[in-house]
Design an enzyme around this catalytic site. Sequence first.
Site, PDB file in Angstrom:
ATOM      1  N   TYR A  42      -1.040 -92.716 -57.418  1.00  0.00           N
ATOM      2  CA  TYR A  42      -1.619 -91.415 -57.111  1.00  0.00           C
ATOM      3  C   TYR A  42      -3.127 -91.596 -57.058  1.00  0.00           C
ATOM      4  O   TYR A  42      -3.730 -92.075 -58.007  1.00  0.00           O
ATOM      5  CB  TYR A  42      -1.206 -90.484 -58.258  1.00  0.00           C
ATOM      6  CG  TYR A  42      -1.550 -89.026 -58.151  1.00  0.00           C
ATOM      7  CD1 TYR A  42      -0.778 -88.174 -57.379  1.00  0.00           C
ATOM      8  CD2 TYR A  42      -2.602 -88.487 -58.883  1.00  0.00           C
ATOM      9  CE1 TYR A  42      -1.046 -86.817 -57.325  1.00  0.00           C
ATOM     10  CE2 TYR A  42      -2.884 -87.134 -58.835  1.00  0.00           C
ATOM     11  CZ  TYR A  42      -2.100 -86.305 -58.061  1.00  0.00           C
ATOM     12  OH  TYR A  42      -2.364 -84.960 -58.018  1.00  0.00           O
ATOM     13  N   HIS A  69       3.134 -91.170 -60.210  1.00  0.00           N
ATOM     14  CA  HIS A  69       1.976 -91.157 -61.089  1.00  0.00           C
ATOM     15  C   HIS A  69       1.364 -89.761 -61.027  1.00  0.00           C
ATOM     16  O   HIS A  69       1.399 -89.095 -59.984  1.00  0.00           O
ATOM     17  CB  HIS A  69       0.938 -92.178 -60.630  1.00  0.00           C
ATOM     18  CG  HIS A  69       1.336 -93.596 -60.894  1.00  0.00           C
ATOM     19  ND1 HIS A  69       0.422 -94.595 -61.136  1.00  0.00           N
ATOM     20  CD2 HIS A  69       2.555 -94.191 -60.950  1.00  0.00           C
ATOM     21  CE1 HIS A  69       1.046 -95.736 -61.320  1.00  0.00           C
ATOM     22  NE2 HIS A  69       2.354 -95.520 -61.219  1.00  0.00           N
ATOM     23  N   GLY A 100      -6.702 -91.265 -64.955  1.00  0.00           N
ATOM     24  CA  GLY A 100      -7.159 -91.464 -63.594  1.00  0.00           C
ATOM     25  C   GLY A 100      -8.669 -91.587 -63.507  1.00  0.00           C
ATOM     26  O   GLY A 100      -9.390 -91.494 -64.514  1.00  0.00           O
ATOM     27  N   ASP A 101      -9.152 -91.809 -62.288  1.00  0.00           N
ATOM     28  CA  ASP A 101     -10.582 -91.963 -62.026  1.00  0.00           C
ATOM     29  C   ASP A 101     -11.121 -90.720 -61.346  1.00  0.00           C
ATOM     30  O   ASP A 101     -10.468 -90.144 -60.470  1.00  0.00           O
ATOM     31  CB  ASP A 101     -10.842 -93.171 -61.125  1.00  0.00           C
ATOM     32  CG  ASP A 101     -10.354 -94.470 -61.760  1.00  0.00           C
ATOM     33  OD1 ASP A 101     -10.606 -94.647 -62.968  1.00  0.00           O
ATOM     34  OD2 ASP A 101      -9.726 -95.276 -61.056  1.00  0.00           O
ATOM     35  N   HIS A 141      -9.364-101.391 -72.163  1.00  0.00           N
ATOM     36  CA  HIS A 141      -9.819-100.636 -70.995  1.00  0.00           C
ATOM     37  C   HIS A 141     -11.305-100.912 -70.755  1.00  0.00           C
ATOM     38  O   HIS A 141     -12.092-100.959 -71.710  1.00  0.00           O
ATOM     39  CB  HIS A 141      -9.598 -99.142 -71.231  1.00  0.00           C
ATOM     40  CG  HIS A 141      -9.782 -98.296 -70.015  1.00  0.00           C
ATOM     41  ND1 HIS A 141     -11.030 -97.989 -69.509  1.00  0.00           N
ATOM     42  CD2 HIS A 141      -8.886 -97.702 -69.186  1.00  0.00           C
ATOM     43  CE1 HIS A 141     -10.898 -97.235 -68.428  1.00  0.00           C
ATOM     44  NE2 HIS A 141      -9.606 -97.053 -68.208  1.00  0.00           N
ATOM     45  N   LYS A 157      -2.079 -91.038 -77.213  1.00  0.00           N
ATOM     46  CA  LYS A 157      -1.131 -90.730 -76.136  1.00  0.00           C
ATOM     47  C   LYS A 157       0.313 -90.767 -76.661  1.00  0.00           C
ATOM     48  O   LYS A 157       1.143 -89.928 -76.281  1.00  0.00           O
ATOM     49  CB  LYS A 157      -1.304 -91.717 -74.980  1.00  0.00           C
ATOM     50  CG  LYS A 157      -2.576 -91.514 -74.192  1.00  0.00           C
ATOM     51  CD  LYS A 157      -2.670 -92.411 -72.986  1.00  0.00           C
ATOM     52  CE  LYS A 157      -3.103 -93.804 -73.298  1.00  0.00           C
ATOM     53  NZ  LYS A 157      -3.422 -94.598 -72.078  1.00  0.00           N
ATOM     54  N   GLN A 168      -1.665-102.611 -68.304  1.00  0.00           N
ATOM     55  CA  GLN A 168      -2.449-103.248 -67.251  1.00  0.00           C
ATOM     56  C   GLN A 168      -1.964-104.694 -67.130  1.00  0.00           C
ATOM     57  O   GLN A 168      -1.480-105.272 -68.104  1.00  0.00           O
ATOM     58  CB  GLN A 168      -3.928-103.216 -67.641  1.00  0.00           C
ATOM     59  CG  GLN A 168      -4.877-103.976 -66.728  1.00  0.00           C
ATOM     60  CD  GLN A 168      -4.922-103.382 -65.337  1.00  0.00           C
ATOM     61  OE1 GLN A 168      -4.051-103.694 -64.525  1.00  0.00           O
ATOM     62  NE2 GLN A 168      -5.893-102.543 -65.065  1.00  0.00           N
ATOM     63  N   PHE A 208     -10.524-107.653 -57.868  1.00  0.00           N
ATOM     64  CA  PHE A 208      -9.866-106.526 -58.517  1.00  0.00           C
ATOM     65  C   PHE A 208      -9.929-106.656 -60.038  1.00  0.00           C
ATOM     66  O   PHE A 208     -10.142-105.668 -60.750  1.00  0.00           O
ATOM     67  CB  PHE A 208      -8.419-106.424 -58.041  1.00  0.00           C
ATOM     68  CG  PHE A 208      -7.713-105.196 -58.523  1.00  0.00           C
ATOM     69  CD1 PHE A 208      -8.238-103.931 -58.295  1.00  0.00           C
ATOM     70  CD2 PHE A 208      -6.506-105.294 -59.198  1.00  0.00           C
ATOM     71  CE1 PHE A 208      -7.592-102.795 -58.736  1.00  0.00           C
ATOM     72  CE2 PHE A 208      -5.848-104.155 -59.649  1.00  0.00           C
ATOM     73  CZ  PHE A 208      -6.388-102.899 -59.415  1.00  0.00           C
TER      74      PHE A 208
END
Length: 278
Positions: A42, A69, A100-101, A141, A157, A168, A208
């Site tokens: 997403y 997502h 998310g970003d 992260h 969470k 990840q 990446f």
Amino acid sequence: MSKKLEFSLEFFPPATAEGVEKLRGVRTELAALGPEFISVTYGAGGSTRDRTLEVVREIRAAGIDAAPHLSCIGSTQASIRDHLAEFREMGVKRIVALRGDLPSGMADPGEFRYANELVEFIRKETGEEFFLEVASYPEVHPQARSYEADLKAFVNKVNAGANSSITQYFYNADAYFTFCDAAREAGVRIPIVPGIMPIASFSKLARFSESCGAEIPQWMRRKFEGFGDDAESVRAFGLDVVTGLCERLIAGGAPSLHFYTLNQTALTRELCQRLGLA
């Protein structure tokens, strides 16, 4: 006889008609391997919402469990409520709940700042209707202040109501096992599923990995760099590296594996066959 290890797949929604058609072929071929579910990414701020939902519809129409997502940054409670209603209407039972970003140029994070707030809101709105996956980061992260702060964010969470976690990607198995041990010591009891990234191109992987905080061990980096433009050697070595990583994770008790397919068939299929998952 021991039960075969489950595995799941991840796709991203294509931006072109050609990509949509290609993904249909990829999905059909990889679905034949028998994944537990397929997740669909997403875009930042919901930028791929319609395309994500269309891919989810097609996956579900093929009789496979699909997990969209859902990122909350830049969203309101009303918009998330609308998403949940859409998921319910489509028969979706599993969601990958993420922070998310924030989209480029958008300054307002909206009514949610962290993924635990999204998980808590979904539980408040829908109870146990959805199985909620959340993200975790064995190598921390990239925006976390510290290892301890990142672990606390993960625990938050879980305490908010997450059912399972997908990590990840990583190439250092010890990072995963250390993270799992730390999470268990912090009271986490949900499955922590390793995210697996097949290696098609070292140059793309390196770029990446810098942005997402995944470490490429020095010995791997040097080996890949030594292959230069020899794509076949890169592919063969990458398959051996990821196969070995998965074998160690399985031997160490990983509950299942989640493959980041990048909408490609060959590498994920080969890995599943090597590991006896297909």
